[in-house]
Design an enzyme around this catalytic site. Sequence first.
Site, PDB file in Angstrom:
ATOM      1  N   ASP A  93       0.866  -1.770   0.421  1.00  0.00           N
ATOM      2  CA  ASP A  93      -0.091   0.236   0.132  1.00  0.00           C
ATOM      3  C   ASP A  93       1.516   1.421  -0.096  1.00  0.00           C
ATOM      4  O   ASP A  93       2.007   1.924   0.760  1.00  0.00           O
ATOM      5  CB  ASP A  93      -0.782  -0.142   0.905  1.00  0.00           C
ATOM      6  CG  ASP A  93      -2.135   0.641   1.028  1.00  0.00           C
ATOM      7  OD1 ASP A  93      -1.899   2.228   0.643  1.00  0.00           O
ATOM      8  OD2 ASP A  93      -3.163   0.903   0.958  1.00  0.00           O
ATOM      9  N   SER A 143      -7.003   4.325  -1.577  1.00  0.00           N
ATOM     10  CA  SER A 143      -7.141   2.799  -1.823  1.00  0.00           C
ATOM     11  C   SER A 143      -8.151   1.783  -2.071  1.00  0.00           C
ATOM     12  O   SER A 143      -8.260   0.554  -2.204  1.00  0.00           O
ATOM     13  CB  SER A 143      -6.043   2.479  -0.319  1.00  0.00           C
ATOM     14  OG  SER A 143      -4.526   3.014  -0.073  1.00  0.00           O
ATOM     15  N   PHE A 325      -5.139  -9.845  15.775  1.00  0.00           N
ATOM     16  CA  PHE A 325      -3.608  -9.954  16.349  1.00  0.00           C
ATOM     17  C   PHE A 325      -3.796  -8.527  17.732  1.00  0.00           C
ATOM     18  O   PHE A 325      -2.623  -8.385  17.587  1.00  0.00           O
ATOM     19  CB  PHE A 325      -2.627 -10.077  15.682  1.00  0.00           C
ATOM     20  CG  PHE A 325      -2.941 -11.729  14.874  1.00  0.00           C
ATOM     21  CD1 PHE A 325      -2.517 -12.582  15.916  1.00  0.00           C
ATOM     22  CD2 PHE A 325      -3.280 -11.930  13.340  1.00  0.00           C
ATOM     23  CE1 PHE A 325      -2.437 -13.710  15.269  1.00  0.00           C
ATOM     24  CE2 PHE A 325      -2.635 -13.287  13.231  1.00  0.00           C
ATOM     25  CZ  PHE A 325      -2.826 -13.807  13.674  1.00  0.00           C
ATOM     26  N   GLU A 369      -1.638  -8.188   1.699  1.00  0.00           N
ATOM     27  CA  GLU A 369      -1.003  -6.435   1.799  1.00  0.00           C
ATOM     28  C   GLU A 369      -0.213  -6.502   2.797  1.00  0.00           C
ATOM     29  O   GLU A 369      -0.092  -6.394   4.348  1.00  0.00           O
ATOM     30  CB  GLU A 369      -2.236  -5.782   1.762  1.00  0.00           C
ATOM     31  CG  GLU A 369      -2.149  -4.521   1.762  1.00  0.00           C
ATOM     32  CD  GLU A 369      -2.928  -3.489   2.750  1.00  0.00           C
ATOM     33  OE1 GLU A 369      -3.181  -2.098   2.045  1.00  0.00           O
ATOM     34  OE2 GLU A 369      -3.500  -3.929   3.787  1.00  0.00           O
ATOM     35  N   HIS A 378       2.073   8.205   4.873  1.00  0.00           N
ATOM     36  CA  HIS A 378       1.599   9.458   5.661  1.00  0.00           C
ATOM     37  C   HIS A 378       1.728   9.935   6.718  1.00  0.00           C
ATOM     38  O   HIS A 378       1.160  11.235   6.863  1.00  0.00           O
ATOM     39  CB  HIS A 378      -0.164   8.659   6.143  1.00  0.00           C
ATOM     40  CG  HIS A 378      -1.157   8.243   4.522  1.00  0.00           C
ATOM     41  ND1 HIS A 378      -1.667   9.291   4.227  1.00  0.00           N
ATOM     42  CD2 HIS A 378      -1.230   7.132   4.610  1.00  0.00           C
ATOM     43  CE1 HIS A 378      -2.110   8.772   3.096  1.00  0.00           C
ATOM     44  NE2 HIS A 378      -2.545   7.351   3.387  1.00  0.00           N
ATOM     45  N   HIS A 416      -1.738   2.722  -4.970  1.00  0.00           N
ATOM     46  CA  HIS A 416      -1.232   4.217  -4.952  1.00  0.00           C
ATOM     47  C   HIS A 416       0.124   3.896  -4.783  1.00  0.00           C
ATOM     48  O   HIS A 416       0.488   3.397  -4.034  1.00  0.00           O
ATOM     49  CB  HIS A 416      -2.509   4.984  -4.438  1.00  0.00           C
ATOM     50  CG  HIS A 416      -2.739   4.907  -3.504  1.00  0.00           C
ATOM     51  ND1 HIS A 416      -1.384   5.451  -1.814  1.00  0.00           N
ATOM     52  CD2 HIS A 416      -3.090   4.214  -2.255  1.00  0.00           C
ATOM     53  CE1 HIS A 416      -1.800   5.029  -1.071  1.00  0.00           C
ATOM     54  NE2 HIS A 416      -3.179   4.515  -1.316  1.00  0.00           N
ATOM     55  N   HIS A 490      -2.262  11.075  -1.180  1.00  0.00           N
ATOM     56  CA  HIS A 490      -0.971  10.217  -1.986  1.00  0.00           C
ATOM     57  C   HIS A 490      -0.419  10.822  -3.037  1.00  0.00           C
ATOM     58  O   HIS A 490      -1.102  12.783  -3.410  1.00  0.00           O
ATOM     59  CB  HIS A 490      -2.252   9.143  -2.371  1.00  0.00           C
ATOM     60  CG  HIS A 490      -2.372   8.340  -1.779  1.00  0.00           C
ATOM     61  ND1 HIS A 490      -3.971   7.810  -1.226  1.00  0.00           N
ATOM     62  CD2 HIS A 490      -2.783   8.638   0.025  1.00  0.00           C
ATOM     63  CE1 HIS A 490      -4.339   6.935  -0.450  1.00  0.00           C
ATOM     64  NE2 HIS A 490      -3.029   7.166   0.365  1.00  0.00           N
TER      65      HIS A 490
HETATM   66 ZN   LIG Z   1      -2.628   5.795   1.660  1.00  0.00          ZN
END
Ligand SMILES: [Zn+2]
Length: 598
Positions: A93, A143, A325, A369, A378, A416, A490
């Site tokens: 990601d 996303s 988890f 992922e 971010h 992305h 992004h």
């Molecule tokens: Zn993002």
Amino acid sequence: MKTTTRLVIGPAVAALLLGATLASSQFTERPATTTTQLNDQDVQQQQQTVFKPNEAERDAGYWQRAGKEALLEALTYKPVTSRAKNGLIFIGDGMSLSTITASRILYGQLMNMSGEEQKLSFEALPNVCLVKTYNLDQQIPDSAATATAILTGVKSNFYTLGVTGQVKLNETNCQTILDNQVDSILRQAQLGGKSTGIITNTRITHATPAAAYAHTSNRRWECDSYLPKSLGAPCKDIARQLIEDEPGKKLNVIMGGGRRCFFGPNFADPAASNKSGLRQDGRNLISQWIASKRDLNPANFAFVNSTRDLRLVDVAKTDYLLGLFSYSHMSYEELRDRGQNGEPSLNEMTEVALKILSKNPNGYLLLVEGGRIDHAHHENVAGVALRETMALSWTIQKALASVSLDDTLVAVTADHGHAMTINGLAPRGNPILGLSHFQEYSSKLPYTTLLYGNGPGHQQPRRDPSKGQNSTNSPYYVQYAAIHQDEAYHDGSDVALFAGGPFAHLFQGVQEQSYIAHVFGYSMCIGLYSNQPHCDQQSHPRNPKTPANSILLETGGKSSSASLTPSRLFSAIVSAGLSATLLYSSNHLRRPLLGAAT
Ligand SMILES: [Zn+2]
Ligand SMILES: *[C@@H]1O[C@H](CO)[C@@H](O)[C@H](O)[C@H]1NC(C)=O
Ligand SMILES: *[C@@H]1O[C@H](CO)[C@@H](O)[C@H](O)[C@H]1NC(C)=O
Ligand SMILES: *[C@@H]1O[C@H](CO)[C@@H](O)[C@H](O)[C@H]1NC(C)=O
Ligand SMILES: *[C@@H]1O[C@H](CO)[C@@H](O)[C@H](O)[C@H]1NC(C)=O
Ligand SMILES: *[C@@H]1O[C@H](CO)[C@@H](O)[C@H](O)[C@H]1NC(C)=O
């Protein structure tokens, strides 16, 4: 790099070949200092050294040999055109091209190389294409819509999941949502009789995994407490869709974080300061999942919530596994609690999943992922984003060692990018997390090679990064951003897709992101593509793990001219008509090499 797709990559062969070479640590669960086990001091020390390029590179012969080797490998490439029994899709990601480049350099530098010449595991896959990531209504995507494109083959609106562009963000007419659902390749794989699984280190209800099983007009509707009152039944929150609806309830493996949407206020999560669950409808979705599996067969399922429990799972007996988890997202790899009560690595989850899924003679489809590359970006913490990328690379390397690209289509891509740039004219071998050798024209202040276009790292005026609280080499250092945002937005650049296996050669050129699901469908004969000419044939028989005529090759040696490089050995073996498997070499290039001849 092109290699043949006739790969034989088995752990036994790998173990033989790896021997005492550099790569041996790469197949262990704890990959020593080469990946995420570094402490800050290691990184800081190594990231202060300027690494010198290999002297041999000064000779034309070095590049001519390297070029010829690459060419010989490319010439042995044969597309696999029989159906894929299995599919493996890895999504990093936010894993932009600059993230891949910088991670590769950091990895190389942690191996005491200049870094630029290193390769991540998936860079050895033979096929690559570029992927256009825009959403129907957004130049810069999110996303939810990008994962919907990857997994359903249909582009959609920003923030929507598993629906067509007919559904607007925040659509509350449930019928409109139901009428415009699109199925993911995981559902298509289930209809094709395959086992399926989803693994992430984010909340399992987060955008990317949710695109595999949910249909909503807003990705934020992870729990019922987030649903707008105006959205009527039978529309449900994302967590409930996972447990109650297809394809979620038929997934054989579900692992990730995000317990908070599975319980109500009566549940106190011991791993999160006893925070209570966020559900308001009185449901306990974990009990519901357990009850539904017990109805099917009282003995073949397991719910786990710690590394210890995961390690106790009897994969031979388990056909359904739910692993949750953490309360919210799982930890960054380098901050994770590695103890028995802690969280497993992406690597370990994937290993267990493959053992469970590969029991199905019809094959499987697994989505993995690496979801937290994006989160570090971010926050403008590039050092962590790079380490998360390396952790995904190790996971892929381990997975590649246990599947055959004769019968398994493997793709590695990003949903992305992020606006991290590798900027400013640093010399070869300059620490990738460090300062450029140059200064800003007007202020004369130094700057770091890695910078962001936007995010929380903005400062006004910009401060001297060499004089901050944390060294720029610290994985906690927040890189400077040109535009101030609370959380970085992004970027809209194309991302790369790396692939190997049956029909992986269809991943070529510049493609819409929605194309990815179509290649998986075609290769695996599922969904729209269950009646193609190649679908009547068996998958290519899996190569035996140890080829009949195999030679154990030790390819160590640092001198460039004298060393028998893996590619040359490989070519020699091909021309001698023998079988061989080459995985990693410790030659002067120290580059991973995936290749085999039969
Ligand atoms: Zn993002
Ligand atoms: C890199 O060099 C340092 C210092 O010489 C050494 O301690 C470390 O083990 C080396 N790392 C690798 C992966 O070779
Ligand atoms: C969508 O709904 C959320 C509340 O659920 C609201 O915060 C957001 O502004 C809405 N977005 C649009 C584009 O309507
Ligand atoms: C894990 O599950 C067990 C029951 O299976 C429960 O007793 C325990 O509290 C759970 N731990 C966490 C951290 O959720
Ligand atoms: C959580 O609750 C348990 C049981 O009541 C208690 O023993 C523990 O100290 C609590 N943990 C925290 C962090 O409050
Ligand atoms: C410096 O690093 C520490 C962790 O070592 C972190 O908690 C702190 O927020 C960092 N400070 C800045 C300004 O980046």
